[in-house]
Design a protein around this motif. Sequence first.
Motif, PDB file in Angstrom:
ATOM      1  N   LYS A 196       0.805  -1.221   0.000  1.00  0.00           N
ATOM      2  CA  LYS A 196       0.000   0.000   0.000  1.00  0.00           C
ATOM      3  C   LYS A 196       0.831   1.261   0.000  1.00  0.00           C
TER       4      LYS A 196
ATOM      5  N   THR B 208       5.065  11.388   3.034  1.00  0.00           N
ATOM      6  CA  THR B 208       4.339  12.179   4.032  1.00  0.00           C
ATOM      7  C   THR B 208       4.808  11.826   5.436  1.00  0.00           C
ATOM      8  N   CYS B 209       5.004  10.526   5.669  1.00  0.00           N
ATOM      9  CA  CYS B 209       5.446  10.093   6.996  1.00  0.00           C
ATOM     10  C   CYS B 209       6.787  10.724   7.361  1.00  0.00           C
TER      11      CYS B 209
ATOM     12  N   PRO C 212       9.406   2.003   3.839  1.00  0.00           N
ATOM     13  CA  PRO C 212       9.488   3.036   4.893  1.00  0.00           C
ATOM     14  C   PRO C 212      10.179   2.445   6.111  1.00  0.00           C
TER      15      PRO C 212
ATOM     16  N   THR D 293      -0.327   9.948  10.058  1.00  0.00           N
ATOM     17  CA  THR D 293      -0.418  10.730   8.828  1.00  0.00           C
ATOM     18  C   THR D 293      -0.200   9.887   7.582  1.00  0.00           C
TER      19      THR D 293
ATOM     20  N   VAL E 221      -0.562   8.221   4.344  1.00  0.00           N
ATOM     21  CA  VAL E 221      -1.567   8.377   3.300  1.00  0.00           C
ATOM     22  C   VAL E 221      -2.141   7.020   2.886  1.00  0.00           C
TER      23      VAL E 221
ATOM     24  N   ARG F 259      -0.050   1.387   8.141  1.00  0.00           N
ATOM     25  CA  ARG F 259       0.666   1.025   9.370  1.00  0.00           C
ATOM     26  C   ARG F 259      -0.309   0.547  10.433  1.00  0.00           C
TER      27      ARG F 259
END
Lengths: 541, 250
Positions: A15, A21-22, A179, A260, A262, A266
């Motif tokens: 995903k 953003t993170c 990430p 946050t 998107v 998580r």
Amino acid sequence: MRVMAQVAMVMNLDKCIGCHTCSVTCKQVWTNRPGLEYVYFNNVETKPGVGYPRRYEDQRQWRGGWKLDRKGRLTLKAGGRLRRLLQMYYNPDLPSIDDYGEPWTYDYRTVIDAPLGTVNPSAHSISTLTGEDMRIRWGSNFDDDLAGGPEHAPDDPDLEGLQERVRMEFEQVFMFYLPRICEHCLNPSCVASCPSGAMYKREEDGIVLVDQNRCRGWRFCVSGCPYKKVYFNYKTGKAEKCTFCFPRIESGQPTICSETCVGRLRYLGLLLYDADAVLAAASTPDPQDLYEAQLSVFLDPEDPHVRAEAARSGIADDWIEAARRSPVHALAVRHRVALPLHPEFRTLPMVWYIPPLSPVADVAHAEGYDPADPDRVFAAIDALRVPVEYLANLFTAGKAETVRLVLRRLAAVRAVMRDVQLGRDPGEEVPRSVGMSPDDIDDLYRLLAIAKYEDRYVIPQVHAEEAGALTAQHQQLFCSLDGEGGPGMGGQGYPPPAGRAAAGEPPMFQGQDGRLHANLLGWDGTGDPSRLFPDAQGEAT
Amino acid sequence: MNGVGATDIFWWVVLPYVAMTVFVVGHVWRWRYDRFGWDCYSTELLEHRLLKWGAPLFHYGAFAAILGHVMGVLVPISFTQALGIPEEVYRWFSAVGGALAAVVVVVGIAILASRRMLVSRVRATTAKIDYVALVLLLIIVITGVIPTIWLNLLGPGYNYRLTVAPWFRGLFTGSPDVEAMVSAPAVYQIHATAAWVLWAVWPFSRLVHAWSFPLWYLWRPFVVYRSRGIIMPPEPGTAGRRWRKIGGPA
Ligand code: HEM
Ligand code: SF4
Ligand code: SF4
């Protein structure tokens, strides 16, 4: 048995859209300070790619994490304790700031102040470290989206053994995003590397922190962490790292990166584990068995015996309840679709990854299969070597079988739900072929596809009833993060690079209406605020 | 010898005692009010090629020099004579050993100092107190090396153990022999004075890191667990000005 609780995270890589953003929200909250410009507690790297800092995964070069000595005992890869003390004055394994990317800004002033009619005024790059002009050569995301792929991607340590194949089949290129935050390991080598004893793992929730008042800046944690998730603040001379947003976790809120995200990929929840079993698990001889060994330390919160032991170890009832509802326990331990990143580092990392199906689907597509046809995807998972073995190098120390099973489970969820959508009877054969029951498939589907905020984040609040009373009055006065050099409200953000902009005055620019305006961007908040307002002499609009 | 003037008293009695006081009080203050700043302020992240040689050479050389001072200044000449070590043997031992340490220290500090001044990344993280400490260390090293090599190894030798050392030990017994120090060569006087100033600067500089050598790392468990506990936030407004007590209610 010594039951302990650990707050852990799962990320579903299929995903992640690589939007960063993170990283940005994390940076704004935690590292938007001088000395940490180059630091991202949360970063997102493209895989295949060299990562941040460059080639951090290659422990032959950086010597982070643990190894087994000749007698099979667990020791730090960088060498014993005595050696550490003899190397205090120079740490041979420390990355240089160039491996992360020297931080820079631009001389925006030349653009803003350029007289009207200047052709293409350009801002040149300035090092935020020295204030001097610099040529930008590397940064944390220079190989984002495979940029410079043929040049950089082959340096990815995870491609070892696959390199030739990947280069030859570059038309079949695959990529995904990874990430990364600190893993808050069960067996943290950063903590073990810190000579001062300033780093510690919290007994209550397993979060790994640096005591800023005890850190003396010996900088061995930075090299000791195989994930390079401890950073050196070159202004304060202290180590800093991802805090798992502990002030938020303590109040039952998800971390900033999770909140946050998107892609909403998580999950946060508790794991109960047996602290006495950690050392033996981390000492498992064959690196390919480490994943199973890691799973073996977790305790099943549905087991009444475990619950009784947990209560005896001082874990509160609501925490045990939270462990039963934990999405992390479900994904990593019950359904076994989330894998640890590089278990061969032997730190028992606590951020888990659901490997992406998309590289396989991509390659299947390139070979002319229909990626939506589950049979084809199953066939591709079994037949394809490159993406699967690459994923295995990331998540299972090279054991492709484990990755194949996880991918088949993920594909099975899709196949079954597709049948359900089309009104066909999915039967039990597909679930059974991946070792699951139809109920498991349904549970997994709910977790992966429709889990709501409160299902993704099951975080019990800290029990601080007495502490709260003691500090309440104190905390009303100011923010607890407002320490010196700290990330609290007292920070002013980055100062203008040395010698470039006069502090104090908000910079002015001429607006389209021909009048002078103050530019609040980059103003440090000091100086004469009267310049913020237009002249009062009848100019009111 | 014609008496001792007020200036002599200042340099050889007042300054040492002031420095000792500042040293002790300063450390107590720093520990209680600025433990956060108690740090070695490593610059290895920014520059490592020169540091790789400079830092180990300087530190090991400095430790050898400190050991030499203990032997030469703190141990009285009567003690080595009582052990039956002839003056000649002692002098050669200290001259050769001292010269070796001197070379190591000089090379080390030369690398460190030039790095600090010439490498812009390192310079950017250097505080004023770092320059003060560095210049003092440079003066101390140079004035320490000149007599070691010039006088004792190559030249006729000067027995500081009869002048400088008794004066130094006298400071701690309350009867410093000022006359002996006044008669010592100027290099020794400069060396001693710079050293006293360095003691006074010590608690306010990065040099405090020397007291934090983490020997207990050798036997403590690898993984440290700590309970969440109550951590008092620092007082507001401590940033920049560092004279409020840290770590909890006063
Ligand atoms: C007791 C054991 C000591 C240890 C473990 C130690 C360790 C260190 C470390 C890790 C650094 C930072 C190097 C870097 O930039 O990465 C450093 C710097 C320094 N130390 Fe020590 N030190 C010790 C004793 C001393 C002593 C006794 C002195 C002075 C006489 C001293 C003077 C310095 C100076 C001047 C620097 C700054 C070097 C520069 O310009 O970058 N240290 N030390
Ligand atoms: S990932 Fe985090 S907890 Fe694990 S070794 Fe690195 S810094 Fe320590
Ligand atoms: S915010 Fe979420 S989707 Fe975006 S990069 Fe981060 S993890 Fe990926």
